[in-house]
Design a protein around this motif. Structure first.
Motif, PDB file in Angstrom:
ATOM      1  N   GLU A  91       9.859  -7.849   2.168  1.00 30.76           N
ATOM      2  CA  GLU A  91       9.752  -9.032   1.309  1.00 30.76           C
ATOM      3  C   GLU A  91       9.238 -10.230   2.115  1.00 30.76           C
ATOM      4  O   GLU A  91       8.420 -11.013   1.630  1.00 30.76           O
ATOM      5  N   ALA A  94       5.498  -9.877   2.631  1.00 31.89           N
ATOM      6  CA  ALA A  94       4.792 -10.220   1.389  1.00 31.89           C
ATOM      7  C   ALA A  94       4.781 -11.731   1.177  1.00 31.89           C
ATOM      8  O   ALA A  94       3.778 -12.296   0.725  1.00 31.89           O
ATOM      9  N   SER A  99       1.878 -13.376  -1.323  1.00 31.78           N
ATOM     10  CA  SER A  99       1.837 -12.486  -2.486  1.00 31.78           C
ATOM     11  C   SER A  99       3.240 -12.108  -2.951  1.00 31.78           C
ATOM     12  O   SER A  99       3.444 -11.065  -3.533  1.00 31.78           O
ATOM     13  N   ARG A 100       4.194 -12.974  -2.713  1.00 30.17           N
ATOM     14  CA  ARG A 100       5.578 -12.721  -3.138  1.00 30.17           C
ATOM     15  C   ARG A 100       5.659 -12.602  -4.661  1.00 30.17           C
ATOM     16  O   ARG A 100       6.365 -11.763  -5.188  1.00 30.17           O
ATOM     17  N   ASN A 102       3.399 -11.474  -6.543  1.00 29.65           N
ATOM     18  CA  ASN A 102       2.701 -10.265  -6.970  1.00 29.65           C
ATOM     19  C   ASN A 102       3.532  -9.002  -6.717  1.00 29.65           C
ATOM     20  O   ASN A 102       3.100  -7.906  -7.066  1.00 29.65           O
ATOM     21  N   LEU A 103       4.672  -9.158  -6.126  1.00 29.49           N
ATOM     22  CA  LEU A 103       5.542  -8.032  -5.792  1.00 29.49           C
ATOM     23  C   LEU A 103       6.196  -7.511  -7.074  1.00 29.49           C
ATOM     24  O   LEU A 103       6.967  -8.205  -7.718  1.00 29.49           O
ATOM     25  N   SER A 104       5.848  -6.274  -7.467  1.00 31.85           N
ATOM     26  CA  SER A 104       6.409  -5.680  -8.687  1.00 31.85           C
ATOM     27  C   SER A 104       7.779  -5.085  -8.413  1.00 31.85           C
ATOM     28  O   SER A 104       8.718  -5.305  -9.167  1.00 31.85           O
ATOM     29  N   ILE A 106      10.412  -3.173  -5.047  1.00 30.87           N
ATOM     30  CA  ILE A 106      10.703  -2.534  -3.761  1.00 30.87           C
ATOM     31  C   ILE A 106      11.881  -1.614  -4.046  1.00 30.87           C
ATOM     32  O   ILE A 106      12.973  -2.079  -4.366  1.00 30.87           O
ATOM     33  N   VAL A 124       7.018   0.439  -2.315  1.00 26.56           N
ATOM     34  CA  VAL A 124       6.648  -0.959  -2.589  1.00 26.56           C
ATOM     35  C   VAL A 124       5.424  -0.963  -3.485  1.00 26.56           C
ATOM     36  O   VAL A 124       4.482  -0.195  -3.283  1.00 26.56           O
ATOM     37  N   LYS A 125       5.436  -1.850  -4.491  1.00 24.56           N
ATOM     38  CA  LYS A 125       4.263  -2.027  -5.348  1.00 24.56           C
ATOM     39  C   LYS A 125       3.967  -3.511  -5.471  1.00 24.56           C
ATOM     40  O   LYS A 125       4.834  -4.300  -5.794  1.00 24.56           O
ATOM     41  N   LEU A 126       2.716  -3.828  -5.172  1.00 18.60           N
ATOM     42  CA  LEU A 126       2.218  -5.191  -5.337  1.00 18.60           C
ATOM     43  C   LEU A 126       1.003  -5.126  -6.243  1.00 18.60           C
ATOM     44  O   LEU A 126       0.178  -4.213  -6.127  1.00 18.60           O
TER      45      LEU A 126
END
Length: 178
Positions: A91, A94, A99-100, A102-104, A106, A124-126
């Motif tokens: 985190e 990111a 792009s915090r 945009n973090l979908s 974790i 992790v998905k961004l």
């Protein structure tokens, strides 16, 4: 025997002398010179082989030292488990690249232990990342203070904006057991 030689004619004595010289020369060539030449040739081949082996040992030594340096760097990155959680580290990376938001997700996966090493895996998905942000994220994981490794990486170009991608990856964080 000397009497018999004395009784021979001059032509027979010369023929006998030539035959004796021929036998001595043949014995010297095949009994002394040829074995010496073969031994010298074997020694030269052996020396050439030993020089090749020395070169191989030097190359292996350089490779060993490089691998030992890599191992020392990897071990220096291994920290005790009592530090920051793997989730917080990812985190933080990111957040540093901006792009915090945009973090979908974790998702922590079950932890594994191999000997003295504790391995935490995170999915992790961004979404909506530029190529620059993807590279910064990968560099952030690679250059993290803790030993981290990307196991799986999938990039998918977005249909609504081809300049952006969605990133899904599995990150492994390695730590020493207490």
């Amino acid at each position: 025997m000397i009497n018999r030689i004395a009784q021979l004619e001059r032509r027979e004595k010369i023929l006998l002398l030539v035959g004796a010289v021929f036998i001595v020369v043949v014995v010297l060539i095949y009994g002394v010179y040829d074995p010496y030449r073969n031994a010298l040739s074997r020694a030269q081949r052996s020396i050439a082989t030993k020089y090749q082996q020395i070169d191989q040992v030097r190359a292996l030594q350089a490779e060993y030292l490089a691998l030992q340096g890599q191992m020392n760097r990897a071990e220096s990155k291994l920290v005790k488990r009592s530090g920051v959680s793997a989730l917080a580290m990812v985190e933080d990376i990111a957040s540093r690249i901006g792009s915090r938001e945009n973090l979908s997700y974790i998702r922590p996966q079950p932890a594994q232990t191999q000997g003295e090493i504790h391995i935490e895996n995170l999915d992790v998905k961004l979404e909506r990342l530029s190529l620059q942000q993807v590279l910064q994220l990968l560099w952030g994981v690679e250059s993290a203070q803790t030993q981290m490794q990307i196991k799986n990486l999938r990039l998918k170009q977005r249909f609504d904006n081809p300049a952006q991608t969605d990133l899904t990856m599995t990150v492994s964080v390695f730590r020493k057991n207490r």
